[in-house]
Design a protein around this motif. Structure first.
Motif, PDB file in Angstrom:
ATOM      1  N   VAL A  52      20.498  14.074 -42.016  1.00 33.13           N
ATOM      2  CA  VAL A  52      21.424  14.218 -41.007  1.00 33.13           C
ATOM      3  C   VAL A  52      20.477  14.286 -39.717  1.00 33.13           C
ATOM      4  O   VAL A  52      21.039  13.870 -38.603  1.00 33.13           O
ATOM      5  N   LEU A  53      19.359  15.053 -39.850  1.00 32.47           N
ATOM      6  CA  LEU A  53      18.427  15.157 -38.426  1.00 32.47           C
ATOM      7  C   LEU A  53      17.890  13.780 -37.913  1.00 32.47           C
ATOM      8  O   LEU A  53      17.549  13.666 -37.079  1.00 32.47           O
ATOM      9  N   CYS A  54      17.804  13.079 -39.129  1.00 31.04           N
ATOM     10  CA  CYS A  54      17.338  11.561 -38.876  1.00 31.04           C
ATOM     11  C   CYS A  54      18.298  10.848 -38.100  1.00 31.04           C
ATOM     12  O   CYS A  54      18.009   9.841 -37.390  1.00 31.04           O
ATOM     13  N   LEU A  55      19.537  11.217 -38.223  1.00 32.38           N
ATOM     14  CA  LEU A  55      20.721  10.463 -37.642  1.00 32.38           C
ATOM     15  C   LEU A  55      21.318  11.082 -36.392  1.00 32.38           C
ATOM     16  O   LEU A  55      22.149  10.584 -36.154  1.00 32.38           O
ATOM     17  N   LEU A  56      20.206  11.691 -35.785  1.00 25.57           N
ATOM     18  CA  LEU A  56      20.717  12.622 -34.782  1.00 25.57           C
ATOM     19  C   LEU A  56      21.489  12.221 -33.692  1.00 25.57           C
ATOM     20  O   LEU A  56      22.651  12.837 -32.945  1.00 25.57           O
ATOM     21  N   HIS A  57      20.886  10.945 -33.021  1.00 23.66           N
ATOM     22  CA  HIS A  57      21.385  10.378 -32.012  1.00 23.66           C
ATOM     23  C   HIS A  57      22.064   9.064 -32.270  1.00 23.66           C
ATOM     24  O   HIS A  57      21.992   8.233 -31.602  1.00 23.66           O
ATOM     25  N   ALA A  58      22.212   8.783 -33.669  1.00 23.93           N
ATOM     26  CA  ALA A  58      22.561   7.457 -34.026  1.00 23.93           C
ATOM     27  C   ALA A  58      24.000   6.947 -33.565  1.00 23.93           C
ATOM     28  O   ALA A  58      24.850   8.078 -33.602  1.00 23.93           O
ATOM     29  N   ASP A  59      23.996   5.739 -33.223  1.00 22.08           N
ATOM     30  CA  ASP A  59      25.475   5.406 -32.758  1.00 22.08           C
ATOM     31  C   ASP A  59      26.220   4.968 -34.070  1.00 22.08           C
ATOM     32  O   ASP A  59      25.816   5.163 -35.233  1.00 22.08           O
ATOM     33  N   TYR A  60      27.484   4.554 -34.014  1.00 25.34           N
ATOM     34  CA  TYR A  60      28.290   4.277 -35.088  1.00 25.34           C
ATOM     35  C   TYR A  60      27.757   3.269 -36.089  1.00 25.34           C
ATOM     36  O   TYR A  60      27.630   3.402 -37.393  1.00 25.34           O
ATOM     37  N   VAL A  61      27.155   2.140 -35.437  1.00 28.69           N
ATOM     38  CA  VAL A  61      26.607   1.159 -36.445  1.00 28.69           C
ATOM     39  C   VAL A  61      25.471   1.736 -37.143  1.00 28.69           C
ATOM     40  O   VAL A  61      25.194   1.385 -38.316  1.00 28.69           O
ATOM     41  N   THR A  62      24.594   2.343 -36.702  1.00 28.01           N
ATOM     42  CA  THR A  62      23.550   2.779 -37.277  1.00 28.01           C
ATOM     43  C   THR A  62      23.869   4.005 -38.492  1.00 28.01           C
ATOM     44  O   THR A  62      23.163   3.785 -39.415  1.00 28.01           O
ATOM     45  N   ALA A  63      24.453   4.829 -38.052  1.00 27.34           N
ATOM     46  CA  ALA A  63      25.069   5.768 -38.902  1.00 27.34           C
ATOM     47  C   ALA A  63      25.625   5.039 -40.298  1.00 27.34           C
ATOM     48  O   ALA A  63      25.496   5.336 -41.497  1.00 27.34           O
ATOM     49  N   ARG A  64      26.703   4.032 -40.105  1.00 29.10           N
ATOM     50  CA  ARG A  64      27.197   3.643 -40.733  1.00 29.10           C
ATOM     51  C   ARG A  64      26.414   2.599 -41.913  1.00 29.10           C
ATOM     52  O   ARG A  64      26.313   2.707 -43.275  1.00 29.10           O
TER      53      ARG A  64
END
Lengths: 134, 131
Positions: A52-64
């Motif tokens: 979750v910390l690695c995805l801190l500022h991820a947008d929708y596409v990156t998170a998905r």
């Protein structure tokens, strides 16, 4: 009920009344499963926090895309299943300790199990939708 | 409480405050809080599966002031339950029951969880806030 109030007519062995209560039939199953899921959650929980910390500022596409990676999807499902299982086992002990009205106790014990199964299924379905939809 | 003629064991208020009882109470309290917090995990996954709009909505919810306060609370609860859970697993293996060790490991759980929470939120803030 004190010993004096026991019905005198009852000639059954006291063991007959005690059998089937407490941990009989299930033994240390609850205790052991709670520890097994705890050990799994030590590893999976740390992995989840780091992810979750690695995805801190991820947008929708990156998170998905991150959740859709096979290893992440696998570990996420493992995390969610052990989390709900462990939560139910823990809440069960709390309810058994503090809720002394029998019908409320049984109602809550059933309710947390239904909710946990629903939550686990919803989470697994969501991960699968993310992982399997191109 | 059908029959109050039974002798009752003394309840908590008669005991002197000790760190071991705080760790025990906190373990239950954080466990209950984390069970409620599992809803947040469901919400996150469902919103991510539902599409871009709902995911952005979820991000703005957890990035709001109320969301941040809840996240700080839940992150501490998670780290406390994790540290003290490891302590319990070690004790279940039969180790650490000498009174001095028991008290020391209690403090380790409390202080360790606070340090971990501070580290994580220091990282989050240097990386530019949550969400």
């Amino acid at each position: 009920m004190s010993a004096k109030e026991l019905p005198l007519k009852d000639r059954r062995d006291p063991l007959k009344v005690a059998r089937g209560l407490g941990s009989s039939q299930s033994g240390v199953g609850h205790w052991w499963t709670q520890r097994m899921t705890a050990a799994a959650l030590v590893l999976l929980g740390v992995w989840f926090v780091v992810t979750v910390l690695c995805l801190l500022h991820a947008d929708y596409v990156t998170a998905r895309a991150a959740v859709a990676k096979p290893w992440n999807a696998l570990l996420l499902i493992a995390f969610v299943l052990s989390m709900f299982w462990h939560a139910v086992l823990g809440l069960q002990v709390v309810i058994e300790d503090y809720v002394h009205t029998r019908w409320k106790e049984v109602f809550l014990l059933v309710a947390i199990k239904f909710l946990a199964v629903l939550g686990a299924l919803a989470s697994v379905l969501a991960v699968l939708r993310i992982a399997l939809t191109p | 409480m059908a029959d109050t003629r039974r002798p009752l064991s003394p309840h908590m208020q008669v005991y002197r405050w000790q760190v071991q009882m705080v760790t025990s109470i906190l373990h239950r309290a954080t466990g209950i809080a984390l069970a409620v917090g599992s809803l947040l995990v469901i919400c996150g996954l469902l919103s991510l599966a539902a599409g871009e709009d709902s995911f952005n909505h979820f991000k703005s919810m957890i990035g709001s002031p109320v969301g941040m306060v809840l996240l700080i609370g839940w992150s501490w609860a998670l780290f406390y339950h994790l540290c003290n859970g490891i302590r319990h697993l070690i004790q279940d293996a039969g180790a650490g029951y000498a009174i001095a060790q028991f008290v020391r490991s209690s403090w380790l759980s409390v202080v360790g969880s606070i340090v971990l929470t501070l580290l994580v939120w220091a990282y989050v803030l240097t990386a530019g806030g949550a969400a």
